[in-house]
Design a protein around this motif. Structure first.
Motif, short mmCIF file in Angstrom:
data_model
loop_
_atom_site.label_atom_id
_atom_site.label_comp_id
_atom_site.label_asym_id
_atom_site.label_seq_id
_atom_site.Cartn_x
_atom_site.Cartn_y
_atom_site.Cartn_z
N GLY A 1 0.82 -1.21 0.00
CA GLY A 1 0.00 0.00 0.00
C GLY A 1 0.85 1.25 0.00
N SER A 2 2.14 1.09 -0.33
CA SER A 2 3.04 2.24 -0.37
C SER A 2 4.08 2.02 -1.46
N LEU A 3 4.57 3.15 -1.98
CA LEU A 3 5.62 3.12 -3.00
C LEU A 3 6.48 4.37 -2.86
N PRO A 4 7.75 4.25 -3.27
CA PRO A 4 8.57 5.46 -3.33
C PRO A 4 7.99 6.43 -4.36
N LEU A 5 8.11 7.72 -4.11
CA LEU A 5 7.60 8.71 -5.04
C LEU A 5 8.22 8.53 -6.42
N SER A 6 9.49 8.18 -6.47
CA SER A 6 10.16 7.98 -7.77
C SER A 6 9.52 6.83 -8.55
N LYS A 7 9.13 5.78 -7.85
CA LYS A 7 8.49 4.64 -8.51
C LYS A 7 7.11 5.02 -9.05
N ILE A 8 6.40 5.87 -8.33
CA ILE A 8 5.09 6.34 -8.81
C ILE A 8 5.25 7.08 -10.13
N GLY A 9 6.25 7.96 -10.18
CA GLY A 9 6.51 8.70 -11.41
C GLY A 9 6.87 7.79 -12.56
N GLU A 10 7.71 6.78 -12.29
CA GLU A 10 8.09 5.80 -13.31
C GLU A 10 6.89 5.06 -13.85
N ARG A 11 6.08 4.53 -12.94
CA ARG A 11 4.94 3.71 -13.35
C ARG A 11 3.88 4.50 -14.10
N ARG B 1 16.99 7.29 2.56
CA ARG B 1 17.09 8.41 1.63
C ARG B 1 15.78 8.62 0.87
N ARG B 2 14.92 7.61 0.87
CA ARG B 2 13.68 7.67 0.10
C ARG B 2 12.49 7.93 1.00
N THR B 3 11.51 8.57 0.39
CA THR B 3 10.22 8.78 1.05
C THR B 3 9.18 7.96 0.30
N ARG C 1 3.05 10.61 3.75
CA ARG C 1 4.46 10.39 3.44
C ARG C 1 5.10 9.74 4.66
N VAL C 2 5.86 8.70 4.40
CA VAL C 2 6.57 8.00 5.48
C VAL C 2 7.99 7.69 5.00
N PRO C 3 8.94 7.64 5.94
CA PRO C 3 10.31 7.26 5.53
C PRO C 3 10.35 5.79 5.11
N ASP C 4 11.18 5.49 4.14
CA ASP C 4 11.38 4.12 3.69
C ASP C 4 12.31 3.43 4.68
N GLU C 5 11.82 2.42 5.37
CA GLU C 5 12.64 1.72 6.38
C GLU C 5 13.82 0.99 5.75
N ASP C 6 13.71 0.63 4.48
CA ASP C 6 14.80 -0.08 3.80
C ASP C 6 15.86 0.87 3.25
N ASP C 7 15.48 2.12 3.01
CA ASP C 7 16.41 3.10 2.45
C ASP C 7 15.98 4.48 2.94
#
Length: 168
Positions: free
Chosen positions: A72-82, A113-115, A105-111
């Motif tokens: 139910g979540s994605l990095p903003l960059s992935k949304i733009g790509e898709r 640097r990403r939101t 908006r939540v921090p990415d626990e795996d990275d």
């Protein structure tokens, strides 16, 4: 929703006649212009169906994409790509959806640097109701049988593929 007055003729046919008079064959111009006009008509109808939810079709697409994601979540960059849109458009859409309480908006626990944009319970409920609204108008596809819809999809898919939209 009031619509602009309709012309008593098909303006694309008229433009095609003039194109042929001045420039030559109008087949490709008529098709390109028709695709653009159909897109305008469809977006207008879809936006009208989504207006009760405070959504545009582009923001609805973001909600659907998040709904389809595993978490139910994605990095903003992935949304733009898709969605094949500029990062600025994603930021704007997420800002609006966040203000409406549909995403957070939540921090990415795996990275760190990403939101991530994460669908909220209100967003999940809204995407379901909004989907009912757009399916009730058949995604603004009017005047075509199911077979014609499939044929049109396959023709447009061929055009997208030959334009490099996706690999063969």
């Amino acid at each position: 929703m009031p619509t602009a007055p309709r012309l008593p003729f098909d303006p694309i046919d008229r433009a095609g006649d003039l194109w042929e008079e001045y420039f030559g064959d109008a087949t490709a111009m008529r098709l390109a212009t028709s695709v653009m006009r159909v897109q305008q008509l469809m977006i207008s109808a879809l936006d009208a169906a989504l207006k009760p939810f405070g959504l545009t079709f582009s923001r609805y697409e973001v909600l659907v994409l998040l709904h389809f994601s595993n978490r139910g979540s994605l990095p903003l960059s992935k949304i733009g790509e898709r969605l094949m849109v500029h990062p600025t458009s994603v930021t704007s859409a997420i800002d609006r959806l966040e203000a409406q309480g549909y995403v957070e908006r939540v921090p990415d626990e795996d990275d760190r640097r990403r939101t991530l944009a994460r669908l909220t319970p209100a967003g999940r409920a809204t995407v379901k109701k909004a989907t009912d609204a757009v399916t009730a108008i058949d995604f603004a596809i009017t005047g075509l049988t199911p077979r014609q819809q499939e044929d049109a999809y396959l023709l447009l898919r061929r055009l997208r593929r030959s334009s490099g939209d996706f690999p063969d």
